[in-house]
Design a protein around this motif. Structure first.
Motif, PDB file in Angstrom:
ATOM      1  N   VAL A  24     -13.323 -71.131  14.047  1.00 25.67           N
ATOM      2  CA  VAL A  24     -12.697 -70.704  15.292  1.00 25.67           C
ATOM      3  C   VAL A  24     -13.568 -69.689  16.004  1.00 25.67           C
ATOM      4  O   VAL A  24     -13.364 -69.399  17.171  1.00 25.67           O
ATOM      5  CB  VAL A  24     -11.311 -70.081  15.053  1.00 25.67           C
ATOM      6  CG1 VAL A  24     -10.339 -71.146  14.590  1.00 25.67           C
ATOM      7  CG2 VAL A  24     -11.370 -68.928  14.086  1.00 25.67           C
ATOM      8  N   HIS A  38     -16.599 -68.258  18.014  1.00 27.89           N
ATOM      9  CA  HIS A  38     -17.719 -68.741  18.804  1.00 27.89           C
ATOM     10  C   HIS A  38     -18.339 -67.572  19.535  1.00 27.89           C
ATOM     11  O   HIS A  38     -17.772 -66.490  19.622  1.00 27.89           O
ATOM     12  CB  HIS A  38     -17.308 -69.875  19.735  1.00 27.89           C
ATOM     13  CG  HIS A  38     -16.167 -69.556  20.632  1.00 27.89           C
ATOM     14  ND1 HIS A  38     -16.296 -68.861  21.787  1.00 27.89           N
ATOM     15  CD2 HIS A  38     -14.843 -69.829  20.508  1.00 27.89           C
ATOM     16  CE1 HIS A  38     -15.103 -68.742  22.357  1.00 27.89           C
ATOM     17  NE2 HIS A  38     -14.208 -69.303  21.602  1.00 27.89           N
ATOM     18  N   GLN A  61     -23.192 -63.157  25.034  1.00 27.49           N
ATOM     19  CA  GLN A  61     -23.020 -62.354  23.826  1.00 27.49           C
ATOM     20  C   GLN A  61     -24.221 -62.508  22.896  1.00 27.49           C
ATOM     21  O   GLN A  61     -24.730 -61.532  22.348  1.00 27.49           O
ATOM     22  CB  GLN A  61     -21.751 -62.784  23.092  1.00 27.49           C
ATOM     23  CG  GLN A  61     -20.484 -62.364  23.811  1.00 27.49           C
ATOM     24  CD  GLN A  61     -19.263 -63.101  23.278  1.00 27.49           C
ATOM     25  OE1 GLN A  61     -19.374 -64.165  22.680  1.00 27.49           O
ATOM     26  NE2 GLN A  61     -18.094 -62.507  23.476  1.00 27.49           N
ATOM     27  N   ARG A 100     -27.121 -60.655  24.152  1.00 33.40           N
ATOM     28  CA  ARG A 100     -26.992 -59.219  23.924  1.00 33.40           C
ATOM     29  C   ARG A 100     -27.271 -58.881  22.458  1.00 33.40           C
ATOM     30  O   ARG A 100     -27.926 -57.892  22.150  1.00 33.40           O
ATOM     31  CB  ARG A 100     -25.588 -58.758  24.342  1.00 33.40           C
ATOM     32  CG  ARG A 100     -25.571 -57.356  24.908  1.00 33.40           C
ATOM     33  CD  ARG A 100     -24.213 -56.992  25.480  1.00 33.40           C
ATOM     34  NE  ARG A 100     -23.692 -58.007  26.386  1.00 33.40           N
ATOM     35  CZ  ARG A 100     -22.486 -58.562  26.293  1.00 33.40           C
ATOM     36  NH1 ARG A 100     -21.650 -58.200  25.331  1.00 33.40           N
ATOM     37  NH2 ARG A 100     -22.101 -59.475  27.156  1.00 33.40           N
ATOM     38  N   LEU A 101     -26.755 -59.722  21.548  1.00 37.03           N
ATOM     39  CA  LEU A 101     -26.985 -59.479  20.120  1.00 37.03           C
ATOM     40  C   LEU A 101     -28.479 -59.469  19.789  1.00 37.03           C
ATOM     41  O   LEU A 101     -28.927 -58.695  18.945  1.00 37.03           O
ATOM     42  CB  LEU A 101     -26.313 -60.579  19.284  1.00 37.03           C
ATOM     43  CG  LEU A 101     -24.871 -60.348  18.867  1.00 37.03           C
ATOM     44  CD1 LEU A 101     -24.344 -61.589  18.160  1.00 37.03           C
ATOM     45  CD2 LEU A 101     -24.775 -59.145  17.932  1.00 37.03           C
ATOM     46  N   VAL A 137     -12.280 -67.136  -9.585  1.00 36.01           N
ATOM     47  CA  VAL A 137     -12.952 -68.139  -8.782  1.00 36.01           C
ATOM     48  C   VAL A 137     -13.543 -67.471  -7.544  1.00 36.01           C
ATOM     49  O   VAL A 137     -13.080 -66.411  -7.111  1.00 36.01           O
ATOM     50  CB  VAL A 137     -12.000 -69.279  -8.362  1.00 36.01           C
ATOM     51  CG1 VAL A 137     -11.445 -69.960  -9.592  1.00 36.01           C
ATOM     52  CG2 VAL A 137     -10.896 -68.756  -7.486  1.00 36.01           C
ATOM     53  N   PRO A 138     -14.596 -68.054  -7.009  1.00 34.03           N
ATOM     54  CA  PRO A 138     -15.205 -67.457  -5.826  1.00 34.03           C
ATOM     55  C   PRO A 138     -14.296 -67.597  -4.616  1.00 34.03           C
ATOM     56  O   PRO A 138     -13.342 -68.365  -4.644  1.00 34.03           O
ATOM     57  CB  PRO A 138     -16.490 -68.270  -5.647  1.00 34.03           C
ATOM     58  CG  PRO A 138     -16.230 -69.570  -6.341  1.00 34.03           C
ATOM     59  CD  PRO A 138     -15.266 -69.277  -7.441  1.00 34.03           C
ATOM     60  N   PRO A 139     -14.593 -66.841  -3.556  1.00 37.71           N
ATOM     61  CA  PRO A 139     -13.752 -66.903  -2.352  1.00 37.71           C
ATOM     62  C   PRO A 139     -13.742 -68.299  -1.759  1.00 37.71           C
ATOM     63  O   PRO A 139     -14.555 -69.152  -2.093  1.00 37.71           O
ATOM     64  CB  PRO A 139     -14.407 -65.902  -1.404  1.00 37.71           C
ATOM     65  CG  PRO A 139     -15.778 -65.669  -1.949  1.00 37.71           C
ATOM     66  CD  PRO A 139     -15.694 -65.901  -3.413  1.00 37.71           C
ATOM     67  N   THR A 153     -15.336 -57.944  -6.441  1.00 42.73           N
ATOM     68  CA  THR A 153     -13.880 -57.924  -6.426  1.00 42.73           C
ATOM     69  C   THR A 153     -13.330 -59.259  -6.899  1.00 42.73           C
ATOM     70  O   THR A 153     -13.604 -60.284  -6.294  1.00 42.73           O
ATOM     71  CB  THR A 153     -13.355 -57.661  -5.006  1.00 42.73           C
ATOM     72  OG1 THR A 153     -13.992 -56.492  -4.509  1.00 42.73           O
ATOM     73  CG2 THR A 153     -11.864 -57.437  -5.014  1.00 42.73           C
ATOM     74  N   PRO A 154     -12.553 -59.254  -7.955  1.00 41.19           N
ATOM     75  CA  PRO A 154     -12.024 -60.502  -8.478  1.00 41.19           C
ATOM     76  C   PRO A 154     -10.749 -60.924  -7.748  1.00 41.19           C
ATOM     77  O   PRO A 154     -10.160 -60.161  -6.993  1.00 41.19           O
ATOM     78  CB  PRO A 154     -11.697 -60.155  -9.927  1.00 41.19           C
ATOM     79  CG  PRO A 154     -11.344 -58.703  -9.892  1.00 41.19           C
ATOM     80  CD  PRO A 154     -12.134 -58.090  -8.754  1.00 41.19           C
ATOM     81  N   GLY A 155     -10.328 -62.148  -8.009  1.00 42.96           N
ATOM     82  CA  GLY A 155      -9.034 -62.601  -7.525  1.00 42.96           C
ATOM     83  C   GLY A 155      -7.909 -61.927  -8.288  1.00 42.96           C
ATOM     84  O   GLY A 155      -8.125 -61.085  -9.161  1.00 42.96           O
ATOM     85  N   GLY A 167      -7.532 -56.925  -4.485  1.00 43.60           N
ATOM     86  CA  GLY A 167      -7.990 -56.236  -3.284  1.00 43.60           C
ATOM     87  C   GLY A 167      -7.148 -56.539  -2.055  1.00 43.60           C
ATOM     88  O   GLY A 167      -7.029 -55.704  -1.154  1.00 43.60           O
ATOM     89  N   GLY A 168      -6.542 -57.730  -2.017  1.00 39.28           N
ATOM     90  CA  GLY A 168      -5.744 -58.117  -0.861  1.00 39.28           C
ATOM     91  C   GLY A 168      -4.439 -57.349  -0.740  1.00 39.28           C
ATOM     92  O   GLY A 168      -3.730 -57.484   0.258  1.00 39.28           O
ATOM     93  N   LEU A 169      -4.125 -56.514  -1.748  1.00 37.22           N
ATOM     94  CA  LEU A 169      -2.894 -55.712  -1.683  1.00 37.22           C
ATOM     95  C   LEU A 169      -3.079 -54.452  -0.839  1.00 37.22           C
ATOM     96  O   LEU A 169      -2.124 -53.926  -0.285  1.00 37.22           O
ATOM     97  CB  LEU A 169      -2.452 -55.307  -3.093  1.00 37.22           C
ATOM     98  CG  LEU A 169      -1.969 -56.451  -3.984  1.00 37.22           C
ATOM     99  CD1 LEU A 169      -1.877 -55.996  -5.431  1.00 37.22           C
ATOM    100  CD2 LEU A 169      -0.615 -56.964  -3.499  1.00 37.22           C
ATOM    101  N   ARG A 170      -4.279 -53.913  -0.794  1.00 36.87           N
ATOM    102  CA  ARG A 170      -4.562 -52.681  -0.048  1.00 36.87           C
ATOM    103  C   ARG A 170      -3.641 -51.524  -0.474  1.00 36.87           C
ATOM    104  O   ARG A 170      -2.986 -50.892   0.362  1.00 36.87           O
ATOM    105  CB  ARG A 170      -4.460 -52.879   1.475  1.00 36.87           C
ATOM    106  CG  ARG A 170      -5.174 -54.064   2.065  1.00 36.87           C
ATOM    107  CD  ARG A 170      -6.622 -54.223   1.644  1.00 36.87           C
ATOM    108  NE  ARG A 170      -7.390 -53.011   1.819  1.00 36.87           N
ATOM    109  CZ  ARG A 170      -8.192 -52.510   0.872  1.00 36.87           C
ATOM    110  NH1 ARG A 170      -8.317 -53.087  -0.308  1.00 36.87           N
ATOM    111  NH2 ARG A 170      -8.868 -51.419   1.102  1.00 36.87           N
TER     112      ARG A 170
END
Lengths: 482, 482
Positions: free
Chosen positions: A3, A5, A10, A13-14, A105-107, A121-123, A322-325
């Motif tokens: 999604v 682009h 842009q 500029r980058l 497992v990897p992301p 960081t693990p799952g 980690g997704g718990l924050r």
């Protein structure tokens, strides 16, 4: 489908000023490649139409076409008729089918098969789904109210306090403030304890985002080397001479070296902090991640403290998910109140359901520790074995806990190695990122949170990358990795 | 049972210097009462044993016994044999049984029956449990990975972007960054857009925590009065004369006044910001909370923007639930990237499950809006009717959205009224909290997020408190409410 682009404007500029060397299309391709490799242009970002980029750069469309063709040949962009072009990384070998081993497992594989050794960081652990279900069952008790608890939910503060008690440090819930992750905890501590310009002792190497928080606060960084572990006299001397206000230490399975500070050094450093009138911020993010749970634990840093000098940071991110924050701070009740006030303009309060999930997981922490220990030990040994076979010149110790090997290369080539590794499909973080002054170029951190077969593939790719770097050492300045 | 407790030393420190007037025990009781009323000593905090407080204060134990007796008589402490004493508030009338109406019940009743009109935040909506279940079903797709997405989960960014599209503002997901609540969003914006010392236009009155974030950043506050709504020329003139860098506006059902900015004023203020080279930060926390959903909506502030001057903040906290801690920013893609980088040293990323829950709720946002509209309208009318009957001298407009009446008293007594109301068992926030310079003492904000019967009880207590204040206006300086 991607999604993201980027428009022609842009992207122009980058890139900033593209050097007008000939052929220009090659310079253009090199700039885009650099943006992909250093992450400023994320993978699977859709590139502008050729005519749009040509207009933004004020060059001919054929120049852009030639640059895109070059990038396509090199593997840095992929295209499909009618769907345009998007950023990619060259594929050298297909990734072995991801292990289904839960939590290791990897992301998500939307990154074209790259193995990410950048993030240690693990799952989530096996009992995660059960903990979520239990937390959801508790949620209605909270969801009829406003949902704010600036110091944290009482039941989680009690559970965290009980954890310190179990480790031999008397702690009441009024000594705990729940934060939105350990990084948030450290950011709050820098705001409350460190004035801009104040000297703060940091280990070298250390956790890069802690350096980020201290820089954001305008602290003056006083690094002390810990590649060989902590030299108590050296650390104490730095505290005193620099008159530091705070010492940020990771005593338990230090990130990235993996060292474990012994009890005598802990005692000596707490005493030194007292003499220097400094706070010790002990980051215990990895403290629960020993690989052999039968080895007696070293007492926490706070066990050697009498006067509220040791402030402890805990984290759900590495032990739980980690997704718990969710993180926390253990300190004195008055400092808890100051921290609770200080967090109001920042984020008011932490998420309720995540606090409930963490509470459920901590209630069964020994199960989580046992699973992590078994998984990490297996992966550590697999990574170490693969490195010894494929890259025998690389040196590393075998950590007794944590999640990473801190590997010394035969030459200071960590940054070109990281770039070559990216071309081979492995993301690694070179040593300088963990330091404050551009040194550590002869180190890389290799986390072992992924399953053995993924790590073996990663080492194969690293070996190829290393051979490439040895054959043709680069001399041009390289992008900074962050 | 309470878990908080305060030691004799801590309590002595909280009190500071107790004026040594006679009888000393009465002065001591008054200090403790003040600490309870202004919240520095939370409710149900266990007080130190009499001998400990006596030792800390270096007074006789009988003095402390007499002070505790006085506080017990007044209702500010409760005691039980063997369990000690803890802080409380006087009970005048029992609270009517809390309505079971979902999403509008008062917070957990561990506060001894006090009605909290301090916090304008409702419980979760009826479909919350379904949204949680749907999010939990999605969670395994994420929980096997590290759980970090600094700009937010792609599916939530798409959903939020689609919401702006539906309101007529073309928006791509790359223009959205998900934050850990609207407060976190605003704190990030102050870090990225405002240098310390830079002038920032704020409404007077405005949201107190926004003032907190700006003060934390060291901004210079330029207030412009909006009690009667926005005077476009006045606001534009302040922007220009003070050369503000940012204008923080709440155009939709403004907090606390309830005003809705019309389209012409929006257009004029965006044009004024362009001329003044200032950013407009439009806080749309209340934008989805119209009471009559058949009334055509005013276009969002961003609809009048061409050059990326309008930065919009959205929030889950009022529409969905505050315990989720999810907000977002809509701006240009380059600023999204700067904000994503700026949040790294602060909190890295937002919680995954909360993002998934918000996505599910936003997918059914029209159901949520309909429920909120019905509940809030009923409560607004009940509160307005009770005020007209019991306190006919108080003036207020009838907001067409949002969650609060902004009530003008007959005299500048908001602070003593808030103190008297606390004694009667109602927490209200006096006007000065919403301002920058201690004015607004003739206003109070009365949120209507609770069910009609609770609000009627609250108004009964406010009437008693107001009569008390009118009978004996206080002259001693009062603690600042925050």
């Amino acid at each position: 489908m991607s999604v993201r682009h980027v428009s022609g404007q842009q992207l122009a500029r980058l890139m900033g000023e593209v050097r007008h060397e000939r052929p220009y299309y090659a310079a253009l391709a090199r700039e885009v490649r650099g943006l992909v490799l250093d992450g400023r242009l994320p993978l699977r970002t859709r590139l502008p139409a050729e005519r749009d980029l040509a207009a933004a750069l004020k060059v001919s469309r054929t120049t852009v076409t030639a640059a895109y063709d070059r990038l396509r040949t090199e593997g840095y962009i992929a295209s499909r008729q009618g769907a345009g072009s998007w950023t990619a990384l060259p594929q050298r070998s297909a990734l072995a089918p991801a292990s289904a081993r839960h939590g290791m497992v990897p992301p998500e594989q939307d990154d074209g098969g790259i193995i990410d050794l950048g993030c240690a960081t693990p799952g989530a652990p096996e009992i995660f789904d059960q903990a979520v279900a239990a937390a959801v069952a508790e949620l209605p008790r909270h969801s009829s109210g406003p949902g704010y608890a600036p110091a944290g939910l009482a039941e989680l503060r009690e559970m965290v306090a009980a954890g310190y008690e179990a480790r031999g440090v008397p702690t009441g819930p009024e000594q705990i403030v729940i934060t939105t992750g350990a990084q948030h905890a450290f950011a709050l501590l820098t705001e409350v304890l460190v004035e801009p310009g104040a000297p703060v002792l940091v280990e070298r190497p250390t956790y890069p985002h802690a350096l980020g928080a201290l820089r954001r606060r305008g602290a003056r960084l006083v690094p002390v080397g810990v590649n060989e572990g902590w030299d108590a006299e050296l650390v104490a001397g730095s505290m005193r001479q620099a008159a530091v206000r705070m010492a940020y230490l990771v005593p338990d399975f230090h990130n990235p070296t993996g060292h474990l500070m012994d009890a005598a050094t802990r005692e000596a450093l707490v005493a030194a902090a007292r003499r220097a009138d400094a706070f010790v911020v002990a980051d215990e993010t990895f403290a629960e991640l020993a690989h052999d749970l039968t080895v007696p634990r070293v007492p926490p840093m706070a066990a050697f403290d009498r006067g509220g000098r040791v402030v402890t940071i805990g984290s759900a991110s590495k032990l739980l998910w980690g997704g718990l924050r969710i993180g926390w701070i253990r300190t004195t009740a008055p400092l808890v109140r100051r921290l609770t006030t200080a967090r109001e303009p920042l984020d008011l309060s932490s998420a309720v359901i995540d606090q409930l999930i963490v509470r459920e997981l901590l209630a069964r922490v020994e199960e989580v520790r046992a699973q992590r220990a078994a998984d990490l030990l297996e992966s550590r040994d697999a990574l170490a074995r693969a490195l010894s076979e494929r890259l025998p010149g690389w040196e590393f110790g075998m950590p007794e806990g944590g999640m990473s090997l801190w590997v010394r290369l035969e030459a200071p080539v960590a940054t070109p190695l990281a770039e070559a590794a990216a071309r081979q499909g492995v993301r690694v973080v070179p040593g300088p990122v963990f330091g404050v002054d551009g040194v550590l170029e002869d180190y890389v951190r290799l986390p072992y949170v992924q399953p053995p077969e993924v790590l073996r593939t990663a080492v194969d790719r690293l070996a190829t990358a290393y051979a490439e770097v040895e054959a043709a050492p680069m001399s041009r300045p390289l992008p900074a990795y962050v």
